[in-house]
Design an enzyme around this catalytic site. Sequence first.
Site, mmCIF file in Angstrom:
data_model
loop_
_atom_site.group_PDB
_atom_site.id
_atom_site.type_symbol
_atom_site.label_atom_id
_atom_site.label_comp_id
_atom_site.label_asym_id
_atom_site.label_seq_id
_atom_site.Cartn_x
_atom_site.Cartn_y
_atom_site.Cartn_z
ATOM 1 N N GLU A 83 6.450 -33.929 0.483
ATOM 2 C CA GLU A 83 5.649 -33.462 1.628
ATOM 3 C C GLU A 83 6.321 -32.254 2.284
ATOM 4 O O GLU A 83 7.528 -32.067 2.162
ATOM 5 C CB GLU A 83 5.546 -34.582 2.677
ATOM 6 C CG GLU A 83 4.304 -35.428 2.552
ATOM 7 C CD GLU A 83 3.054 -34.706 3.070
ATOM 8 O OE1 GLU A 83 3.037 -33.470 3.101
ATOM 9 O OE2 GLU A 83 2.102 -35.402 3.439
ATOM 10 N N ASP B 254 4.369 -35.463 10.647
ATOM 11 C CA ASP B 254 4.042 -35.281 12.066
ATOM 12 C C ASP B 254 3.810 -36.670 12.652
ATOM 13 O O ASP B 254 4.751 -37.359 13.041
ATOM 14 C CB ASP B 254 2.804 -34.380 12.165
ATOM 15 C CG ASP B 254 2.542 -33.893 13.578
ATOM 16 O OD1 ASP B 254 2.969 -34.593 14.523
ATOM 17 O OD2 ASP B 254 1.922 -32.842 13.766
HETATM 18 C C1 PRP Z 1 -0.386 -31.657 6.879
HETATM 19 C C2 PRP Z 1 0.950 -31.783 6.167
HETATM 20 C C3 PRP Z 1 1.079 -33.277 5.930
HETATM 21 C C4 PRP Z 1 0.369 -33.868 7.118
HETATM 22 C C5 PRP Z 1 1.372 -34.358 8.125
HETATM 23 O O1 PRP Z 1 -1.420 -31.643 5.940
HETATM 24 O O2 PRP Z 1 0.948 -31.059 4.959
HETATM 25 O O3 PRP Z 1 0.457 -33.671 4.731
HETATM 26 O O4 PRP Z 1 -0.453 -32.832 7.674
HETATM 27 O O5 PRP Z 1 0.754 -34.865 9.285
HETATM 28 P P1 PRP Z 1 0.777 -36.396 9.701
HETATM 29 O O6 PRP Z 1 2.201 -36.891 9.573
HETATM 30 O O7 PRP Z 1 0.301 -36.366 11.141
HETATM 31 O O8 PRP Z 1 -0.176 -37.146 8.827
HETATM 32 P P2 PRP Z 1 -2.867 -30.990 6.182
HETATM 33 O O9 PRP Z 1 -3.862 -32.094 6.308
HETATM 34 O O10 PRP Z 1 -2.801 -30.004 7.306
HETATM 35 O O11 PRP Z 1 -3.162 -30.272 4.818
HETATM 36 P P3 PRP Z 1 -2.339 -29.037 4.107
HETATM 37 O O12 PRP Z 1 -1.064 -29.610 3.548
HETATM 38 O O13 PRP Z 1 -3.271 -28.585 3.030
HETATM 39 O O14 PRP Z 1 -2.081 -27.984 5.148
#
Ligand code: PRP
Length: 183
Positions: A103, A107
């Site tokens: 990852e 967050d």
């Molecule tokens: C983002 C990041 C993680 C996730 C983390 O993905 O890449 O996968 O959010 O957030 P969380 O811990 O609150 O779940 P996003 O959905 O923005 O897609 P991307 O990777 O394509 O930008």
Amino acid sequence: MRITTPENDIAEVLFTEKQIAARVEALGMALTAEYGGKKPVMVCVLKGASFFYIDLCRQMNCQIDMDFISVSSYGAEAQSSGVVRLVKDLDTNITGRHVVLVEDIIDSGLTLSYLREFFGARRPASIRTISFLDKTARHASELKTDYCGFEVPDVFVVGYGLDYASYYRNLPYIGVLKPEVYS
Ligand code: PRP
């Protein structure tokens, strides 16, 4: 004509290209020590983890399988929607395999919790997680990644794969986005 570059929107650089390279090298060595001989399936969680994933795999001195999944919880918003959507599944059968989920950032931890459960149900030999960044202050539950590049404070970070509204991923460093860009 005024040319706007992504740099114009960055308030501060948190981690430079050099710092990132050194940390990724160390993580690659740690994974090599743990997975040498186990032929792990390295799973890239698109799109954010893409740069980290490629750099990390290049630093692993052992046989690895590479595969990609796509999930989305943010869309074009600055806040998570709270619902994880699987956009692209693995091509590899992971039953009995050692799996490493890669990852870019943790967050709320929602995505990681979902993925652990989702892929854990396929009965891999083991499943571990590595995240380049970890916003520990934001975790919704007790959650810990097995490997982490850097802990970050609760600020809006972009670059090295991380986006805001699909932009800034190609910045070679991790920067803090100016609040006026997203507010
Ligand atoms: C983002 C990041 C993680 C996730 C983390 O993905 O890449 O996968 O959010 O957030 P969380 O811990 O609150 O779940 P996003 O959905 O923005 O897609 P991307 O990777 O394509 O930008």
